[in-house]
Design a protein around this motif. Structure first.
Motif, short mmCIF file in Angstrom:
data_model
loop_
_atom_site.label_atom_id
_atom_site.label_comp_id
_atom_site.label_asym_id
_atom_site.label_seq_id
_atom_site.Cartn_x
_atom_site.Cartn_y
_atom_site.Cartn_z
N ALA A 1 1.00 7.02 -2.67
CA ALA A 1 1.26 6.68 -1.27
C ALA A 1 2.73 6.34 -1.09
O ALA A 1 3.11 5.21 -0.80
N THR A 2 3.57 7.35 -1.26
CA THR A 2 5.01 7.15 -1.18
C THR A 2 5.64 8.15 -0.21
O THR A 2 5.12 9.25 0.00
N VAL A 3 6.74 7.72 0.38
CA VAL A 3 7.59 8.60 1.18
C VAL A 3 8.96 8.56 0.54
O VAL A 3 9.66 7.54 0.61
N THR A 4 9.33 9.62 -0.13
CA THR A 4 10.63 9.68 -0.81
C THR A 4 11.62 10.40 0.09
O THR A 4 11.41 11.57 0.46
N ASP B 1 0.83 -1.21 0.00
CA ASP B 1 0.00 0.00 0.00
C ASP B 1 0.86 1.26 0.00
O ASP B 1 0.48 2.28 -0.59
N VAL B 2 2.01 1.20 0.70
CA VAL B 2 2.90 2.35 0.85
C VAL B 2 4.31 1.94 0.43
O VAL B 2 4.77 0.83 0.73
N PHE B 3 4.99 2.83 -0.25
CA PHE B 3 6.37 2.62 -0.66
C PHE B 3 7.25 3.69 -0.04
O PHE B 3 7.08 4.88 -0.32
N VAL B 4 8.17 3.28 0.83
CA VAL B 4 9.19 4.18 1.37
C VAL B 4 10.42 4.02 0.48
O VAL B 4 11.03 2.95 0.45
N GLU C 1 0.76 10.02 6.55
CA GLU C 1 0.11 10.71 5.43
C GLU C 1 0.04 9.79 4.21
O GLU C 1 -0.98 9.75 3.51
N ALA C 2 1.13 9.07 3.97
CA ALA C 2 1.14 8.14 2.83
C ALA C 2 0.15 7.01 3.06
O ALA C 2 -0.56 6.59 2.13
N ALA C 3 0.06 6.52 4.30
CA ALA C 3 -0.89 5.45 4.61
C ALA C 3 -2.33 5.94 4.43
O ALA C 3 -3.19 5.21 3.92
N GLN D 1 4.24 1.29 -11.98
CA GLN D 1 2.97 0.58 -11.91
C GLN D 1 2.73 -0.07 -10.54
O GLN D 1 1.73 -0.77 -10.36
N MET D 2 3.65 0.13 -9.59
CA MET D 2 3.41 -0.37 -8.25
C MET D 2 2.16 0.30 -7.67
O MET D 2 1.96 1.50 -7.88
#
Length: 264
Positions: A221-224, A194-197, A255-257, A213-214
């Motif tokens: 929903a990412t944290v870069t 669901d989330v990608f860090v 926030e991403a979640a 495409q993830m």
């Protein structure tokens, strides 16, 4: 009782080659800064530099200390090693081992209880984390770029699980992996988190073949992480760093979640 030497923190450390929370803990007990220890170019231990500090005990519960270095260091002082896999000792085990080695098991127990209470409070403060799957990874160079990921053996991932997050099915199904795994870019579309860090290389995730495409990337929903300072308190979790992680790392993660849950 205070350390006479400590490893230099290269990634995400402060200008002293340390961390603010470690420095503050030393200041609280009126201890001087320990001698900075840097690994040799071949990643072996600088035995002479450690011996010069004349330690009474050498703690190496979270490390990749090799057998030959253990033998050399044991000639200086008793060495307390990691109990199982290198670089994979969780914070509770490290705390318990250190508490017993230093003759302060009751203090270690108190710190464990306080830290567990802080984690429980964080789960209440950041409810969107609970039940949300997450993958912590990085973009690897290639044509197309690949994806590296930390697995359930990694201490970062285990701490995320303590905050209520879960590992995606794709990562859990991987076989014959240590604490990190690597997949080709095209295969990354199947990483069902669901989330990608994204630890590094995440300037334009949506444009990367496969990775774009993830599910987490498609939903935003990412944290870069643009540098290592934000994630540093998660890298080697301790009772000193976990409160910092709760204060600084969990807000953008939550926030991403929330974005993942809103996307359905």
């Amino acid at each position: 009782m205070a350390p006479v030497a400590a490893p230099v923190v290269d990634l995400g450390g402060n200008e002293k080659g340390s961390t603010d929370w470690f420095d503050q803990a030393l200041a609280d007990i009126g201890a001087p800064a320990p001698a900075p220890i840097t690994l040799n170019d071949d990643l072996s231990m600088p035995v002479d530099a450690i011996a010069a500090q004349e330690p009474d005990l050498i703690l190496s519960t979270f490390s990749g200390l090799a057998a030959q270095d253990y033998d050399k260091l044991s000639e200086i002082a008793p060495v307390v090693m990691y109990p199982d896999q290198a670089w994979s000792t969780d914070w509770r085990t490290s705390l318990d081992i250190a508490g017993r080695a230093l003759g302060r098991p009751q203090k270690a127990d108190r710190l464990r209880i306080e830290t567990e209470q802080a984690i429980a409070q964080a789960k209440t403060a950041y409810p969107d984390l609970v039940g949300t799957s997450v993958v912590w990874g990085w973009i690897e160079e290639g044509d197309p770029p690949g994806l590296g990921m930390y697995t359930a053996s990694d201490v970062r991932v285990r701490l995320l699980e303590e905050f209520g997050m879960t590992m995606p099915g794709y990562v859990n199904a991987l076989e014959n992996v240590d604490f990190e795994a690597h997949v080709a870019g095209a295969e990354a579309r199947n990483v069902d988190a669901d989330v990608f860090v994204c630890q590094s290389g995440g300037d334009d995730l949506a444009a990367l073949p496969g990775i774009g495409q993830m599910p987490a990337v498609r939903s935003g929903a990412t944290v870069t992480l643009t540098d290592w300072s934000l994630s540093q308190p998660m890298q080697f979790p301790t009772p000193l760093s976990i409160p910092v992680a709760i204060e600084e790392f969990l807000p953008p993660l939550n926030e991403a979640a929330a974005a993942a849950k809103q996307s359905g």
